[in-house]
Scaffold this motif. Structure first.
Motif, PDB file in Angstrom:
ATOM      1  N   HIS A 179       0.831  -1.204   0.000  1.00 47.02           N
ATOM      2  CA  HIS A 179       0.000   0.000   0.000  1.00 47.02           C
ATOM      3  C   HIS A 179       0.872   1.263   0.000  1.00 47.02           C
ATOM      4  O   HIS A 179       0.581   2.231  -0.704  1.00 47.02           O
ATOM      5  CB  HIS A 179      -0.934   0.015   1.223  1.00 47.02           C
ATOM      6  CG  HIS A 179      -1.809   1.246   1.266  1.00 47.02           C
ATOM      7  ND1 HIS A 179      -2.874   1.427   0.407  1.00 47.02           N
ATOM      8  CD2 HIS A 179      -1.744   2.366   2.034  1.00 47.02           C
ATOM      9  CE1 HIS A 179      -3.434   2.605   0.652  1.00 47.02           C
ATOM     10  NE2 HIS A 179      -2.765   3.195   1.637  1.00 47.02           N
ATOM     11  N   ILE A 180       1.959   1.227   0.757  1.00 41.56           N
ATOM     12  CA  ILE A 180       2.879   2.366   0.797  1.00 41.56           C
ATOM     13  C   ILE A 180       3.458   2.612  -0.600  1.00 41.56           C
ATOM     14  O   ILE A 180       3.527   3.730  -1.089  1.00 41.56           O
ATOM     15  CB  ILE A 180       4.015   2.113   1.811  1.00 41.56           C
ATOM     16  CG1 ILE A 180       3.434   1.865   3.205  1.00 41.56           C
ATOM     17  CG2 ILE A 180       4.992   3.275   1.830  1.00 41.56           C
ATOM     18  CD1 ILE A 180       4.476   1.437   4.237  1.00 41.56           C
ATOM     19  N   ILE A 203       0.792   4.154  -2.897  1.00 44.19           N
ATOM     20  CA  ILE A 203       0.623   5.589  -2.660  1.00 44.19           C
ATOM     21  C   ILE A 203       1.767   6.370  -3.314  1.00 44.19           C
ATOM     22  O   ILE A 203       1.567   7.366  -4.006  1.00 44.19           O
ATOM     23  CB  ILE A 203       0.599   5.872  -1.124  1.00 44.19           C
ATOM     24  CG1 ILE A 203      -0.658   5.260  -0.484  1.00 44.19           C
ATOM     25  CG2 ILE A 203       0.704   7.363  -0.827  1.00 44.19           C
ATOM     26  CD1 ILE A 203      -1.952   5.881  -0.975  1.00 44.19           C
ATOM     27  N   ILE A 232       1.426   6.313  -7.158  1.00 44.95           N
ATOM     28  CA  ILE A 232       0.345   7.195  -7.631  1.00 44.95           C
ATOM     29  C   ILE A 232       0.788   8.664  -7.562  1.00 44.95           C
ATOM     30  O   ILE A 232       0.576   9.435  -8.491  1.00 44.95           O
ATOM     31  CB  ILE A 232      -0.946   6.965  -6.799  1.00 44.95           C
ATOM     32  CG1 ILE A 232      -1.558   5.613  -7.172  1.00 44.95           C
ATOM     33  CG2 ILE A 232      -1.950   8.090  -7.045  1.00 44.95           C
ATOM     34  CD1 ILE A 232      -2.714   5.191  -6.273  1.00 44.95           C
ATOM     35  N   GLU A 233       1.428   9.025  -6.467  1.00 45.33           N
ATOM     36  CA  GLU A 233       1.909  10.409  -6.336  1.00 45.33           C
ATOM     37  C   GLU A 233       2.873  10.770  -7.464  1.00 45.33           C
ATOM     38  O   GLU A 233       2.821  11.857  -8.014  1.00 45.33           O
ATOM     39  CB  GLU A 233       2.604  10.608  -4.977  1.00 45.33           C
ATOM     40  CG  GLU A 233       1.630  10.658  -3.818  1.00 45.33           C
ATOM     41  CD  GLU A 233       2.290  11.097  -2.510  1.00 45.33           C
ATOM     42  OE1 GLU A 233       1.576  11.657  -1.674  1.00 45.33           O
ATOM     43  OE2 GLU A 233       3.513  10.877  -2.339  1.00 45.33           O
ATOM     44  N   PHE A 270      -0.485  13.468  -1.503  1.00 50.85           N
ATOM     45  CA  PHE A 270      -1.560  13.190  -0.549  1.00 50.85           C
ATOM     46  C   PHE A 270      -1.212  13.792   0.809  1.00 50.85           C
ATOM     47  O   PHE A 270      -0.036  13.846   1.183  1.00 50.85           O
ATOM     48  CB  PHE A 270      -1.759  11.678  -0.377  1.00 50.85           C
ATOM     49  CG  PHE A 270      -2.284  10.994  -1.600  1.00 50.85           C
ATOM     50  CD1 PHE A 270      -3.559  11.289  -2.109  1.00 50.85           C
ATOM     51  CD2 PHE A 270      -1.540  10.022  -2.258  1.00 50.85           C
ATOM     52  CE1 PHE A 270      -4.052  10.655  -3.229  1.00 50.85           C
ATOM     53  CE2 PHE A 270      -2.025   9.375  -3.382  1.00 50.85           C
ATOM     54  CZ  PHE A 270      -3.285   9.693  -3.879  1.00 50.85           C
ATOM     55  N   GLU A 288      -4.999  11.498   3.899  1.00 56.33           N
ATOM     56  CA  GLU A 288      -5.381  10.793   2.664  1.00 56.33           C
ATOM     57  C   GLU A 288      -4.527   9.550   2.452  1.00 56.33           C
ATOM     58  O   GLU A 288      -5.019   8.480   2.094  1.00 56.33           O
ATOM     59  CB  GLU A 288      -5.223  11.735   1.462  1.00 56.33           C
ATOM     60  CG  GLU A 288      -6.251  12.850   1.427  1.00 56.33           C
ATOM     61  CD  GLU A 288      -5.855  14.012   0.513  1.00 56.33           C
ATOM     62  OE1 GLU A 288      -6.722  14.847   0.227  1.00 56.33           O
ATOM     63  OE2 GLU A 288      -4.670  14.090   0.103  1.00 56.33           O
ATOM     64  N   ALA A 289      -3.214   9.697   2.675  1.00 57.28           N
ATOM     65  CA  ALA A 289      -2.305   8.573   2.426  1.00 57.28           C
ATOM     66  C   ALA A 289      -2.618   7.407   3.364  1.00 57.28           C
ATOM     67  O   ALA A 289      -2.476   6.244   2.995  1.00 57.28           O
ATOM     68  CB  ALA A 289      -0.859   9.016   2.609  1.00 57.28           C
ATOM     69  N   LEU A 319     -10.541   5.941  -4.364  1.00 58.12           N
ATOM     70  CA  LEU A 319      -9.156   6.367  -4.617  1.00 58.12           C
ATOM     71  C   LEU A 319      -9.091   7.141  -5.935  1.00 58.12           C
ATOM     72  O   LEU A 319      -8.461   8.201  -6.023  1.00 58.12           O
ATOM     73  CB  LEU A 319      -8.237   5.133  -4.667  1.00 58.12           C
ATOM     74  CG  LEU A 319      -6.746   5.396  -4.918  1.00 58.12           C
ATOM     75  CD1 LEU A 319      -6.150   6.301  -3.846  1.00 58.12           C
ATOM     76  CD2 LEU A 319      -5.969   4.080  -4.980  1.00 58.12           C
ATOM     77  N   ILE A 346      -7.952  11.028  -6.493  1.00 51.67           N
ATOM     78  CA  ILE A 346      -6.901  11.441  -7.435  1.00 51.67           C
ATOM     79  C   ILE A 346      -7.438  12.528  -8.359  1.00 51.67           C
ATOM     80  O   ILE A 346      -6.811  13.575  -8.564  1.00 51.67           O
ATOM     81  CB  ILE A 346      -6.412  10.232  -8.274  1.00 51.67           C
ATOM     82  CG1 ILE A 346      -5.674   9.225  -7.385  1.00 51.67           C
ATOM     83  CG2 ILE A 346      -5.506  10.702  -9.416  1.00 51.67           C
ATOM     84  CD1 ILE A 346      -5.428   7.880  -8.057  1.00 51.67           C
ATOM     85  N   ARG A 365       5.183  12.389   6.496  1.00 53.14           N
ATOM     86  CA  ARG A 365       3.986  11.525   6.430  1.00 53.14           C
ATOM     87  C   ARG A 365       4.399  10.066   6.594  1.00 53.14           C
ATOM     88  O   ARG A 365       3.762   9.279   7.270  1.00 53.14           O
ATOM     89  CB  ARG A 365       3.269  11.683   5.092  1.00 53.14           C
ATOM     90  CG  ARG A 365       2.840  13.092   4.759  1.00 53.14           C
ATOM     91  CD  ARG A 365       2.375  13.151   3.328  1.00 53.14           C
ATOM     92  NE  ARG A 365       3.390  12.624   2.420  1.00 53.14           N
ATOM     93  CZ  ARG A 365       3.178  12.286   1.164  1.00 53.14           C
ATOM     94  NH1 ARG A 365       1.971  12.411   0.628  1.00 53.14           N
ATOM     95  NH2 ARG A 365       4.151  11.815   0.422  1.00 53.14           N
TER      96      ARG A 365
END
Lengths: 83, 616
Positions: A43-44, A47, A50-51, A58, A62-63, A73, A77, B218
């Protein structure tokens, strides 16, 4: 046919890379339950990917949020890229 | 996936790793490494490294990257990740999983964020916080070394971007930044007095990247990642670089090209005075000087330097012997290969003479053709791309981190000297014969002639341009040269040179004047293209013979120093002149006491006599 540059198509490419599965085509109702490799670690990575792809950032909320499904999701975006 | 011969894969993956280091920054991509790590399968024959990673931050992602990078370097890695934030606990328990694992190396990753949190959560300020942190770190090393023989890789602390006092921060001894700075200095100092503890300088990585980009708060707040995922591969690479050096993969020799690598331009074409190399001239000349300083510093710490250049050796040596701004001297170069063979042969010669492995050699060449040829023929040699801009070469090489080491012994520092002496011995036995043979093989022919109207424009031009090999630096114009040509009290001479490679044209001007019983050298200048070939020796023989023929007792000359003509400071001395006590740098030679100089040059047919009467 979907345009190859639609948000969904770009997301699909990211999902295939991150989850290392070329057969993935995302649907809005997909959840982490539908993809075996989708765990806290990947998942990390997701994220991060996607960024990079969408050139967005995010917030910490959000993240870290547990989104209901892929559709949420995608909408997040699109909201962030102002689409 | 089909099984692949492991030998092939080892070799293949090592090349891939080299490719990676060649393009560092581009190839340190998180996605690429994660994918590569999944696909990499090393055979059982690949060397195994058992690595424990203990962190006060999340280490899963880092472990995967370290494994992938080591895998690409051909090393199988088994990784034991310690429990989150339990470094001291695991190390102090002899029965812990850490010691059952049997690590070759233990990485201790202390995150700046964890340190910051602990610091800010202190109930009260004061006390020796830095001292306490250092004591704990040393306690951990003691425990590890008491329980196993693994090498310890201790991280430094990255300096966090937080500011509490602005510019005043470092003046406050107890501020966070002061604490981290002091802690890093003290931890590193403690490793110097101890064997078995190496440093993994995560602060160097953070500052190279820039803290603003390196840290991602974060990632810390959510998942306790020590930095942004984008830059985690660089942290992994710095760990891997130390591990590879620990496993003996160290660079022992840098082989450099000359033209357009060590200086700008082509010395054979542009001449000694025409190459770009300057300690104060500004621009690219300074970039090349800086690269030379970098290389000299490597040599001082024990990395050998060698030259591999497509050049005539005499031409290639000129800057080393005569250029005033050259940092590297002939003595700094352990093996000097300058010939017209391909560069792979040159590098093999370096390997043979120094008796080192090809994979401990780095080859630097501005020319893509040469780089590719060496990669093709000698794939073990490390051949980085080089940036086109000479000003960025040092930063680029530093970024590649090719010169990692795990120890620096006195022997290391002396090694360069030892190799040097050996190479010199070998060379001095053969050098004289070689250079003489070489000069003989050139079949040089010279024509020495009184100024004539056809050459006067070229003579005047050479007089304007020649800076370095120029005793008096008189800038005579065409008109003045023409006047000299007609003046019977002067013997104004020019020389042209040909050899088997071609015609060098006008290469030297010598203006003589007869005064009573002496022959006075008014001007003596020479193109640096023909340095070290015996031209000046030949011409001096010629001048002295002329003086004798005219019944003169002595030859007198003057050296007028300028900023650029230092190379001819000892010109007269080398020919046996004695310094006169009169003002200025004036020298005199007794014609009868002159020792004929050796010069492998013939006076060509058609030479005219020196006193101005033309043969025809």
């Amino acid at each position: 046919m979907q345009s190859s540059n639609s948000t969904a198509e770009r997301m699909s490419r990211i999902f295939r890379e991150v989850f290392d599965d070329p057969s993935i085509n995302i649907r809005d109702d997909m959840t982490s339950e539908d993809i075996d490799a989708w765990d806290s670690l990947t998942h990390i990575h997701l994220i991060f990917a996607i960024e990079k792809e969408f050139k967005i950032v995010f917030t910490v909320g959000e993240a870290g949020s547990s989104l209901k499904n892929v559709g949420e999701l995608r909408m997040l975006i699109e909201k962030k890229i102002g689409g | 996936m089909s099984s692949v011969n492991s030998g092939f894969l080892d070799r293949h993956s090592r090349q891939e790793y080299r490719q990676l280091t060649k393009n560092a920054g581009v190839q340190l991509d998180y996605q690429r490494l994660v994918s590569a790590g999944k696909r990499l399968k090393l055979g059982d024959s690949a060397p195994l490294l058992k690595l424990a990673i203990l962190g006060d931050c999340s280490t899963q992602q880092l472990a995967a990257l370290v494994k992938a990078l080591l895998g690409e370097a051909g090393i199988r890695t088994e990784i034991h990740e310690g429990e989150f934030d339990a470094i001291e606990l695991q190390c102090c328990d002899p029965a812990s999983a850490l010691y059952r694992f049997g690590a070759d190396a233990v990485v201790i990753l202390n995150s700046a964020q964890a340190l910051r949190a602990a610091y800010l959560h202190q109930a009260t300020e004061g006390g020796d916080y830095a001292g306490d942190c250092l004591a704990r770190t040393i306690r951990i090393w003691d425990a590890i070394q008491a329980n196993c023989s693994a090498v310890i890789l201790q991280s430094t602390f990255a300096i966090v971007p937080d500011s509490y006092f602005g510019n005043f921060e470092l003046k406050v001894p107890g501020s966070l930044r002061s604490l981290i700075t002091a802690l890093n200095a003290n931890v590193v100092a403690a490793t110097r007095e101890r064997t078995g503890v190496l440093i993994h300088d995560i602060e160097a990585v953070a500052s190279w990247v820039g803290r603003r980009l390196f840290f991602d708060e974060r990632m810390w707040d959510l998942w306790k990642l020590p930095c942004s995922l984008e830059h985690l591969p660089r942290v992994a690479k710095s760990i891997v670089d130390v591990m590879l050096a620990f496993r003996g993969r160290i660079v022992k020799c840098v082989v450099v090209d000359l033209d357009n690598t060590l200086w700008g331009g082509v010395v054979g074409d542009d001449g000694l005075e025409g190459i770009e190399l300057s300690t104060h001239g500004g621009g690219a000349g300074e970039s090349f000087v800086r690269l030379q300083l970098y290389l000299r510093q490597l040599r001082r710490r024990g990395i050998l330097l060698a030259v591999c250049s497509k050049n005539d050796e005499a031409v290639a040596l000129m800057p080393f012997l005569h250029h005033p701004d050259m940092v590297l001297r002939r003595d700094d170069i352990s093996v000097f290969v300058a010939n017209w063979d391909d560069k792979a042969s040159g590098i093999r010669r370096v390997r043979d003479e120094l008796n080192i492995a090809l994979d401990s050699i780095v080859f630097l060449d501005d020319n893509a053709f040469e780089r590719n040829l060496v990669r093709e023929l000698l794939p073990e040699v490390i051949v980085p791309e080089l940036p086109e801009d000479p000003s960025s070469v040092v930063a680029f090489l530093s970024e590649l981190n090719l010169f990692e080491t795990t120890s620096l012994s006195k022997e290391d520092l002396q090694r360069a000297m030892q190799y040097q002496r050996e190479a010199q011995r070998r060379e001095s036995a053969t050098r004289c014969a070689n250079v003489q043979e070489f000069l003989q093989s050139l079949d040089m022919q010279i024509v020495v002639t009184r100024f004539d109207r056809f050459q006067v424009p070229r003579i005047a031009q050479l007089m304007q341009r020649s800076n370095q090999f120029n005793l008096c630096t008189r800038r005579l114009s065409e008109t003045e040269c023409s006047a000299l040509m007609r003046d019977e009290s002067f013997i104004p001479l020019y020389a042209t040179l040909t050899d088997r490679f071609g015609d060098h044209g006008l290469i030297s001007v010598v203006v003589l004047e007869q005064q009573q019983d002496a022959l006075i050298v008014r001007d003596w200048l020479m193109s640096c293209r023909v340095l070290a070939r015996g031209v000046e020796q030949f011409l001096m023989n010629h001048v002295v013979a002329q003086a004798a023929q005219l019944g003169l007792k002595s030859v007198v000359g003057e050296y007028i120093p300028t900023a650029k003509n230092g190379m001819v400071r000892d010109f007269f001395q080398q020919f046996g002149f004695t310094r006169l006590s009169t003002p200025g740098d004036r020298w005199m030679l007794n014609v009868s006491g002159y020792l004929q100089q050796e010069a492998f040059i013939r006076l060509a047919q058609g030479a005219r006599s020196m006193n101005g009467t033309e043969d025809s």
